[in-house]
Design a protein around this motif. Structure first.
Motif, mmCIF file in Angstrom:
data_model
loop_
_atom_site.group_PDB
_atom_site.id
_atom_site.type_symbol
_atom_site.label_atom_id
_atom_site.label_comp_id
_atom_site.label_asym_id
_atom_site.label_seq_id
_atom_site.Cartn_x
_atom_site.Cartn_y
_atom_site.Cartn_z
ATOM 1 N N GLU A 313 0.841 -1.196 0.000
ATOM 2 C CA GLU A 313 0.000 0.000 0.000
ATOM 3 C C GLU A 313 0.869 1.236 0.000
ATOM 4 O O GLU A 313 1.960 1.245 0.569
ATOM 5 N N TYR A 314 0.377 2.282 -0.698
ATOM 6 C CA TYR A 314 1.181 3.506 -0.834
ATOM 7 C C TYR A 314 0.380 4.780 -0.584
ATOM 8 O O TYR A 314 0.947 5.872 -0.604
ATOM 9 N N ILE A 315 -0.937 4.674 -0.358
ATOM 10 C CA ILE A 315 -1.748 5.798 0.112
ATOM 11 C C ILE A 315 -2.698 5.267 1.175
ATOM 12 O O ILE A 315 -3.050 4.085 1.164
ATOM 13 N N PRO A 316 -3.130 6.116 2.117
ATOM 14 C CA PRO A 316 -4.080 5.656 3.132
ATOM 15 C C PRO A 316 -5.393 5.208 2.487
ATOM 16 O O PRO A 316 -5.838 5.770 1.486
ATOM 17 N N THR A 317 -6.018 4.204 3.066
ATOM 18 C CA THR A 317 -7.266 3.664 2.548
ATOM 19 C C THR A 317 -8.460 4.228 3.305
ATOM 20 O O THR A 317 -8.318 4.899 4.337
ATOM 21 N N ASN A 318 -9.654 3.910 2.833
ATOM 22 C CA ASN A 318 -10.866 4.388 3.496
ATOM 23 C C ASN A 318 -11.065 3.761 4.867
ATOM 24 O O ASN A 318 -11.846 4.263 5.673
ATOM 25 N N ALA A 319 -10.357 2.666 5.150
ATOM 26 C CA ALA A 319 -10.467 2.024 6.465
ATOM 27 C C ALA A 319 -9.609 2.706 7.526
ATOM 28 O O ALA A 319 -9.794 2.457 8.725
ATOM 29 N N GLU A 320 -8.681 3.570 7.098
ATOM 30 C CA GLU A 320 -7.783 4.240 8.039
ATOM 31 C C GLU A 320 -8.420 5.537 8.521
ATOM 32 O O GLU A 320 -8.015 6.640 8.143
ATOM 33 N N THR A 321 -9.407 5.391 9.378
ATOM 34 C CA THR A 321 -10.216 6.542 9.788
ATOM 35 C C THR A 321 -9.442 7.545 10.644
ATOM 36 O O THR A 321 -9.871 8.690 10.786
ATOM 37 N N ASP A 322 -8.315 7.137 11.213
ATOM 38 C CA ASP A 322 -7.510 8.063 12.002
ATOM 39 C C ASP A 322 -6.591 8.918 11.130
ATOM 40 O O ASP A 322 -5.998 9.884 11.624
ATOM 41 N N SER A 323 -6.457 8.567 9.865
ATOM 42 C CA SER A 323 -5.594 9.335 8.973
ATOM 43 C C SER A 323 -6.221 10.689 8.657
ATOM 44 O O SER A 323 -7.404 10.783 8.313
ATOM 45 N N GLU A 324 -5.425 11.739 8.760
ATOM 46 C CA GLU A 324 -5.924 13.070 8.408
ATOM 47 C C GLU A 324 -6.318 13.137 6.941
ATOM 48 O O GLU A 324 -7.227 13.886 6.568
#
Length: 449
Positions: A313-324
């Motif tokens: 993976e190279y960008i945050p996904t929709n499951a990473e809800t803590d990601s800004e």
């Protein structure tokens, strides 16, 4: 101003046929009819200002809105448009709104040529942004360069978008290329699973070829079987049986999502349960789970179908809800998105659009085609963004994101197994990223300044 110009959106018949090749989208300037590029006279900007007016920038992209690759990939320009609307609602870039014209090529290279001619000659776009697909974009890349059209952030990991600057000076990749992905996968397996008997399941084009090239730098002696498929041919039982017969207990797939589902379905039928390791292109758990349920006519529950599968993976996904970044994309989607939930394909489009807006800001108020190319070469390597690793943009390289991390899928989320690892093509060393790129959040207000 919000401008949505779409090609045909007729329903796609048959989910299997519709997903087989999912891999890895104005006026102004030349208005005097003599082929000039804007000149440098009083009050004029030196350089080619096609597609640029005082209050707008017109760009285009070719995407499969219908046909074989529409599921999933048709969501990418929708995500990009949502972000452009978000930027336009805030006043645009240097007072110019972004008008995004999307043409449907149905993932058919002959149609890509036709719609690109339309975008360049009739719509007079400033730039092609995010044109999707290796076989499709290959048919137009040289013509875009011959015309001097910025060909930015091709939606494909082929090396041809960024490794031939001399012959393709206006083309830039965006996502990590398949060779460096193969290298990072290969090193991880060599270090963590040195006794694994490795099988390769590859799409028989440069997607599979570039991935295999990277993998073999580390796993050449561990590879016991190499099986290939032709996109469109769903009869892959013989290949899966061959992997099983050859004793492969770990299978690396450089394949599209439909073939991830097909490998899982065929493996279940054979009682074959190796450790699966899919490249990023083929590993979206929500899409693959839905495909598997459909392909099996409901006999296999697609939910959690990829539990335990390894990927990159190279960008945050929709499951990473803590990601800004994910929080920003949800804000953008709520304000300007369409029906349904935010998908990882929407996020891909938004992430590309953010990079394009950053390039516009870097190019300055006096926007020209030459200026945005120069800005990417001079500043693009330092661009911020949702990508976990830095870009490789320079005068010598137009390759995109420089790395990724290994992760294990659980449900629709994933657990990172490594830090972000960066490298380049060839024998460049793989190292841990020290740029803090992964820790930087969006610009204030969600728009680069």
């Amino acid at each position: 101003m919000k401008r949505h110009i779409w090609g045909s959106t007729a329903p796609v018949a048959g989910i299997l046929a519709a997903t087989l090749v999912l891999a890895g989208c104005g006026s102004g300037g030349r208005d005097d009819g003599d082929g000039s590029d804007g000149g440098s006279g009083d009050g004029e900007v030196a350089g080619d200002t096609t597609g640029v007016t005082d209050d707008s920038i017109t760009i285009g992209g070719h995407y499969p809105l219908t046909g074989v690759a529409a599921p999933g990939y048709s969501e990418i320009p929708v995500g990009a448009q949502a972000y452009y609307d978000f930027v336009n609602d805030a006043g645009g870039v240097n007072g110019r709104t972004i008008d995004f014209i999307v043409k449907d090529d149905g993932y058919d290279p002959s149609k890509t040529t036709a719609v690109t001619d339309d975008l360049v000659l009739r719509d007079e776009i400033f730039a092609m942004v995010g044109g999707l697909g290796t076989p499709t974009h290959r048919t137009v890349v040289d013509d875009l360069n011959a015309e001097g059209v910025p060909d930015l952030f091709v939606s494909s990991g082929s090396l041809q978008w960024g490794d031939d600057v001399a012959n393709r000076p206006t083309t830039f990749g965006w996502q990590p290329d398949y060779e460096i992905e193969g290298k990072i996968i290969g090193q991880y397996i060599a270090e963590e699973m040195p006794d694994a008997k490795v099988g390769l399941f590859l799409q028989d084009d440069d997607f599979g070829e570039d991935g295999e090239k990277g993998v073999r730098q580390f796993l050449d002696k561990q590879i016991v079987s190499v099986q290939k498929y032709t996109s469109g041919n769903t009869e892959i039982g013989p290949q899966i049986a061959a992997l099983q017969a050859d004793g492969a207990d770990l299978v690396i797939g450089f394949n599209t999502p439909a073939y991830t589902a097909l490998t899982q379905l065929n493996g279940l039928g054979l009682g074959y349960t190796p450790q699966w390791f899919y490249s990023n292109v083929g590993s979206d758990p929500s899409l693959v789970g839905g495909l598997l349920a459909n392909f099996s006519e409901g006999s296999v529950d697609g939910a959690g179908a990829l539990d335990g599968v390894l990927t990159t993976e190279y960008i945050p996904t929709n499951a990473e809800t803590d990601s800004e970044w994910t929080q920003l994309w949800n804000e953008v989607w709520e304000a300007n998105g369409g029906d349904g939930p935010l998908t990882n394909f929407h996020i891909y489009g938004m992430s590309q659009a953010y990079t394009f807006v950053q390039a516009l800001v870097a190019a300055g108020e006096d926007l020209t085609r030459e200026g945005i190319i120069a800005a990417l070469e001079e500043q693009g390597g330092d661009f911020a963004g949702p990508n976990l690793a830095p870009y490789r943009y320079s005068a010598d390289s137009h390759l995109g994101v420089s790395g990724m991390r290994i992760a294990e899928i659980k449900g629709v989320a994933s657990t990172p197994l490594t830090p972000v690892l960066v490298t380049d093509i060839g024998d460049a060393e793989i190292t841990e990223d020290t740029s803090d790129q992964a820790d930087d959040g969006p610009a204030e207000g969600g728009i680069p300044q």
